[in-house]
Motif scaffolding. Structure first.
Motif, PDB file in Angstrom:
ATOM      1  N   GLU A 147      22.218  20.548  38.073  1.00  0.00           N
ATOM      2  CA  GLU A 147      21.966  21.472  39.179  1.00  0.00           C
ATOM      3  C   GLU A 147      22.422  20.863  40.506  1.00  0.00           C
ATOM      4  O   GLU A 147      23.061  21.535  41.321  1.00  0.00           O
ATOM      5  CB  GLU A 147      20.485  21.826  39.240  1.00  0.00           C
ATOM      6  CG  GLU A 147      20.141  22.850  40.293  1.00  0.00           C
ATOM      7  CD  GLU A 147      18.652  23.199  40.315  1.00  0.00           C
ATOM      8  OE1 GLU A 147      18.172  23.593  41.384  1.00  0.00           O
ATOM      9  OE2 GLU A 147      17.994  23.077  39.276  1.00  0.00           O
TER      10      GLU A 147
ATOM     11  N   GLU B 272      26.164  20.858  40.597  1.00  0.00           N
ATOM     12  CA  GLU B 272      26.654  22.219  40.819  1.00  0.00           C
ATOM     13  C   GLU B 272      26.517  22.608  42.293  1.00  0.00           C
ATOM     14  O   GLU B 272      27.404  23.244  42.859  1.00  0.00           O
ATOM     15  CB  GLU B 272      25.916  23.215  39.926  1.00  0.00           C
ATOM     16  CG  GLU B 272      26.363  23.151  38.473  1.00  0.00           C
ATOM     17  CD  GLU B 272      25.550  24.046  37.549  1.00  0.00           C
ATOM     18  OE1 GLU B 272      24.446  24.479  37.935  1.00  0.00           O
ATOM     19  OE2 GLU B 272      26.039  24.311  36.441  1.00  0.00           O
ATOM     20  N   GLN B 273      25.416  22.204  42.919  1.00  0.00           N
ATOM     21  CA  GLN B 273      25.229  22.477  44.346  1.00  0.00           C
ATOM     22  C   GLN B 273      26.283  21.738  45.169  1.00  0.00           C
ATOM     23  O   GLN B 273      26.834  22.297  46.130  1.00  0.00           O
ATOM     24  CB  GLN B 273      23.830  22.063  44.796  1.00  0.00           C
ATOM     25  CG  GLN B 273      22.727  22.951  44.266  1.00  0.00           C
ATOM     26  CD  GLN B 273      21.339  22.402  44.563  1.00  0.00           C
ATOM     27  OE1 GLN B 273      21.186  21.290  45.065  1.00  0.00           O
ATOM     28  NE2 GLN B 273      20.316  23.177  44.243  1.00  0.00           N
TER      29      GLN B 273
END
Length: 97
Positions: A44, A47-48
């Motif tokens: 996550e 991905e950010q």
């Protein structure tokens, strides 16, 4: 009969061994779940970062295109000024310096 093993004793031993195996399996499962959760958090986060990097890249591309357009405009303007200068020199019979 005190030295003999009864079916209840055998059943109890099997049940104990089974419970230990189940506990071990649960501990391993919890450990793997924790690892998966950690990797999901890392994913996550990455991905950010990718989204932010893509946004920054898009902004840089936009700025580059704007600078290119500005450069073309300046080049056109310089050409126009050079042509005007040449015409004025021709009209006034002065040499281009």
């Amino acid at each position: 009969m005190s030295g003999e093993r009864t079916w209840r004793d055998a059943y109890h031993e099997l049940e104990t061994a089974h419970n230990k195996d189940v506990d071990t399996a649960r501990q391993l499962f919890a450990k793997y779940e924790a690892r998966i959760a950690e990797k999901e958090q890392k994913l996550e986060y990455l991905e950010q970062q990718l989204v932010a990097a893509n946004a920054a890249n898009d902004e840089l591309k936009r700025q580059l295109e704007a600078e290119k357009a500005h450069g073309v405009m300046l080049d056109d303007r310089l050409f126009d000024l050079s042509m005007r200068h040449a015409r004025l020199c021709k009209k006034t019979n002065t040499k281009d310096s």
